[in-house]
Design a protein around this motif. Structure first.
Motif, mmCIF file in Angstrom:
data_model
loop_
_atom_site.group_PDB
_atom_site.id
_atom_site.type_symbol
_atom_site.label_atom_id
_atom_site.label_comp_id
_atom_site.label_asym_id
_atom_site.label_seq_id
_atom_site.Cartn_x
_atom_site.Cartn_y
_atom_site.Cartn_z
ATOM 1 N N ARG A 154 31.268 36.327 35.797
ATOM 2 C CA ARG A 154 30.726 37.287 36.775
ATOM 3 C C ARG A 154 31.550 37.290 38.063
ATOM 4 O O ARG A 154 31.750 38.333 38.692
ATOM 5 C CB ARG A 154 29.256 36.976 37.049
ATOM 6 C CG ARG A 154 28.375 37.289 35.840
ATOM 7 C CD ARG A 154 26.925 37.073 36.128
ATOM 8 N NE ARG A 154 26.433 37.938 37.203
ATOM 9 C CZ ARG A 154 25.258 37.752 37.813
ATOM 10 N NH1 ARG A 154 24.493 36.741 37.458
ATOM 11 N NH2 ARG A 154 24.869 38.579 38.769
ATOM 12 N N ALA A 155 32.043 36.135 38.460
ATOM 13 C CA ALA A 155 32.872 36.075 39.668
ATOM 14 C C ALA A 155 34.175 36.850 39.459
ATOM 15 O O ALA A 155 34.612 37.612 40.331
ATOM 16 C CB ALA A 155 33.149 34.624 40.044
ATOM 17 N N MET A 156 34.791 36.666 38.297
ATOM 18 C CA MET A 156 36.045 37.376 38.032
ATOM 19 C C MET A 156 35.808 38.889 37.912
ATOM 20 O O MET A 156 36.642 39.689 38.354
ATOM 21 C CB MET A 156 36.727 36.834 36.784
ATOM 22 C CG MET A 156 37.345 35.450 36.952
ATOM 23 S SD MET A 156 38.545 35.334 38.296
ATOM 24 C CE MET A 156 39.739 36.566 37.816
ATOM 25 N N GLU A 157 34.683 39.277 37.326
ATOM 26 C CA GLU A 157 34.362 40.719 37.268
ATOM 27 C C GLU A 157 34.221 41.278 38.682
ATOM 28 O O GLU A 157 34.683 42.388 38.979
ATOM 29 C CB GLU A 157 33.063 40.939 36.487
ATOM 30 C CG GLU A 157 33.222 40.757 34.985
ATOM 31 C CD GLU A 157 31.897 40.740 34.228
ATOM 32 O OE1 GLU A 157 31.945 40.648 32.985
ATOM 33 O OE2 GLU A 157 30.827 40.798 34.866
ATOM 34 N N PHE A 158 33.606 40.489 39.551
ATOM 35 C CA PHE A 158 33.449 40.910 40.944
ATOM 36 C C PHE A 158 34.823 41.086 41.612
ATOM 37 O O PHE A 158 35.080 42.097 42.288
ATOM 38 C CB PHE A 158 32.617 39.866 41.698
ATOM 39 C CG PHE A 158 32.613 40.052 43.179
ATOM 40 C CD1 PHE A 158 31.764 40.966 43.786
ATOM 41 C CD2 PHE A 158 33.487 39.323 43.976
ATOM 42 C CE1 PHE A 158 31.785 41.155 45.167
ATOM 43 C CE2 PHE A 158 33.514 39.503 45.347
ATOM 44 C CZ PHE A 158 32.658 40.422 45.944
ATOM 45 N N LEU A 159 35.712 40.106 41.394
ATOM 46 C CA LEU A 159 37.045 40.208 42.008
ATOM 47 C C LEU A 159 37.798 41.417 41.445
ATOM 48 O O LEU A 159 38.441 42.171 42.199
ATOM 49 C CB LEU A 159 37.834 38.918 41.773
ATOM 50 C CG LEU A 159 39.217 38.856 42.421
ATOM 51 C CD1 LEU A 159 39.122 38.987 43.945
ATOM 52 C CD2 LEU A 159 39.941 37.552 42.045
ATOM 53 N N ASP A 160 37.707 41.606 40.127
ATOM 54 C CA ASP A 160 38.358 42.782 39.511
ATOM 55 C C ASP A 160 37.878 44.071 40.182
ATOM 56 O O ASP A 160 38.680 44.962 40.498
ATOM 57 C CB ASP A 160 38.027 42.868 38.014
ATOM 58 C CG ASP A 160 38.687 41.767 37.195
ATOM 59 O OD1 ASP A 160 39.514 41.031 37.741
ATOM 60 O OD2 ASP A 160 38.343 41.664 36.000
ATOM 61 N N GLN A 161 36.560 44.165 40.380
ATOM 62 C CA GLN A 161 35.993 45.385 40.979
ATOM 63 C C GLN A 161 36.511 45.578 42.403
ATOM 64 O O GLN A 161 36.864 46.682 42.808
ATOM 65 C CB GLN A 161 34.465 45.323 40.983
ATOM 66 C CG GLN A 161 33.850 45.527 39.607
ATOM 67 C CD GLN A 161 32.395 45.075 39.543
ATOM 68 O OE1 GLN A 161 31.799 44.714 40.561
ATOM 69 N NE2 GLN A 161 31.836 45.078 38.347
ATOM 70 N N ARG A 162 36.519 44.495 43.165
ATOM 71 C CA ARG A 162 37.003 44.596 44.554
ATOM 72 C C ARG A 162 38.462 45.051 44.594
ATOM 73 O O ARG A 162 38.841 45.894 45.402
ATOM 74 C CB ARG A 162 36.897 43.229 45.248
ATOM 75 C CG ARG A 162 35.504 42.893 45.744
ATOM 76 C CD ARG A 162 35.203 43.675 46.990
ATOM 77 N NE ARG A 162 33.770 43.800 47.187
ATOM 78 C CZ ARG A 162 33.123 43.402 48.270
ATOM 79 N NH1 ARG A 162 33.781 42.836 49.253
ATOM 80 N NH2 ARG A 162 31.832 43.584 48.382
ATOM 81 N N LEU A 163 39.264 44.472 43.713
ATOM 82 C CA LEU A 163 40.688 44.812 43.706
ATOM 83 C C LEU A 163 40.903 46.246 43.230
ATOM 84 O O LEU A 163 41.702 46.993 43.806
ATOM 85 C CB LEU A 163 41.461 43.821 42.838
ATOM 86 C CG LEU A 163 41.551 42.402 43.414
ATOM 87 C CD1 LEU A 163 42.100 41.436 42.374
ATOM 88 C CD2 LEU A 163 42.424 42.378 44.667
ATOM 89 N N ALA A 164 40.176 46.628 42.169
ATOM 90 C CA ALA A 164 40.316 48.002 41.665
ATOM 91 C C ALA A 164 39.909 49.004 42.740
ATOM 92 O O ALA A 164 40.566 50.037 42.920
ATOM 93 C CB ALA A 164 39.468 48.185 40.407
ATOM 94 N N ALA A 165 38.842 48.681 43.469
ATOM 95 C CA ALA A 165 38.372 49.593 44.520
ATOM 96 C C ALA A 165 39.377 49.703 45.658
ATOM 97 O O ALA A 165 39.400 50.700 46.391
ATOM 98 C CB ALA A 165 37.021 49.116 45.048
ATOM 99 N N SER A 166 40.219 48.672 45.814
ATOM 100 C CA SER A 166 41.234 48.737 46.875
ATOM 101 C C SER A 166 42.505 49.431 46.378
ATOM 102 O O SER A 166 43.481 49.535 47.114
ATOM 103 C CB SER A 166 41.560 47.331 47.380
ATOM 104 O OG SER A 166 42.361 46.640 46.436
ATOM 105 N N GLY A 167 42.477 49.863 45.102
ATOM 106 C CA GLY A 167 43.611 50.612 44.564
ATOM 107 C C GLY A 167 44.552 49.802 43.701
ATOM 108 O O GLY A 167 45.580 50.323 43.246
#
Ligand SMILES: CC(C)(COP(=O)(O)OP(=O)(O)OC[C@H]1O[C@@H](n2cnc3c(N)ncnc32)[C@H](O)[C@@H]1OP(=O)(O)O)[C@@H](O)C(=O)NCCC(=O)NCCS
Length: 215
Positions: A154-167
């Motif tokens: 879940r932590a890695m999914e969160f980081l993936d989402q944050r990074l994807a949202a930043s482009g």
């Protein structure tokens, strides 16, 4: 609280007050995922190399996994690895190099944390060309009490989402080749292994475009 993992475990932003915890957890997981305390003669150097600079230089992607008994892990990221490395080179290493003595090039004479002292004086900031499609990178380390509960996924999914949202278009992580548990974990959560024969093993994943996240 940013993510509630249940059982009293949750993700929150790391602050300057967490720097000792970032260093302590790094030491306790620093020997291919196991406790490196017995190997190191300076308990701070691993953290100064691998965790604390993220809280200082990229605080919006530095998180603590907290628990009823205190910090039980961290999740760290850098959106643009090349830019982060450039910042390390100009804003982090010069002071570290002034404080730490270079043990010299003869590794047969190194003891304790000398390998880390040498790395501080001879850092390699190059990003292997094989990682060009994965410009972001991350680190995750959990203490034993936080493992095996789905927190890493879940932590890695969160980081993936944050990074994807930043482009960002992709993320990579460096893994010690002896850390079979971590390699199995990354494969279980969708990462592929990218071998760079001259140095190390990376795991990497492409990120789908996502809407920007506020805050
Ligand atoms: C590696 C680590 C981050 C994994 O986090 P975790 O919370 O224990 O893992 P999760 O419980 O979220 O597991 C997620 C998936 O990975 C799998 N997995 C985790 N560890 C595994 C292992 N040792 N062997 C096989 N699969 C494993 C789980 O079975 C799970 O699969 P599923 O969701 O399909 O059932 C954590 O165990 C850890 O910090 N270990 C010590 C430090 C370390 O090695 N960090 C990585 C440095 S690169």
């Amino acid at each position: 609280m940013i993510v509630d993992f249940g059982g009293g475990f949750f993700l929150r932003r790391a602050t300057a007050a967490d720097r000792a915890a970032l260093a302590a957890i790094c030491l306790k997981t620093g020997d291919a995922g196991k406790d490196a305390s017995g190997r190191e003669d300076d308990p701070e150097l691993l953290g100064l190399l691998y965790t604390v600079p993220y809280q200082v230089l990229e605080p919006e992607l530095a998180f603590i996994v907290d628990s009823p008994s205190g910090a039980a892990g961290y999740l760290l990221g850098a959106a643009d690895t090349a830019a982060f490395n450039a910042s390390l080179a100009s804003n982090w290493y010069p002071d570290l190099q002034r404080r730490v003595t270079d043990p010299g090039p003869d590794s047969s004479r190194w003891r304790g944390s000398d390998w880390a002292r040498h790395r501080i004086h001879h850092p390699d900031f190059a990003v292997p060309p094989a990682l060009a499609a994965y410009p972001s990178h991350g680190h995750i380390d959990l203490l034993p009490q936080a493992r095996g509960k789905g927190i890493g996924r879940r932590a890695m999914e969160f980081l993936d989402q944050r990074l994807a949202a930043s482009g960002s278009t992709g993320i990579h992580l460096e893994v010690t080749p002896q850390n079979d548990d971590a390699l199995r974990f990354y494969k279980a959560i969708g990462f592929e292994v990218v071998q760079v024969p001259t140095c190390c093993v990376y795991v990497a994943k492409r990120l789908a475009q996502a809407p920007a996240i506020a805050g």
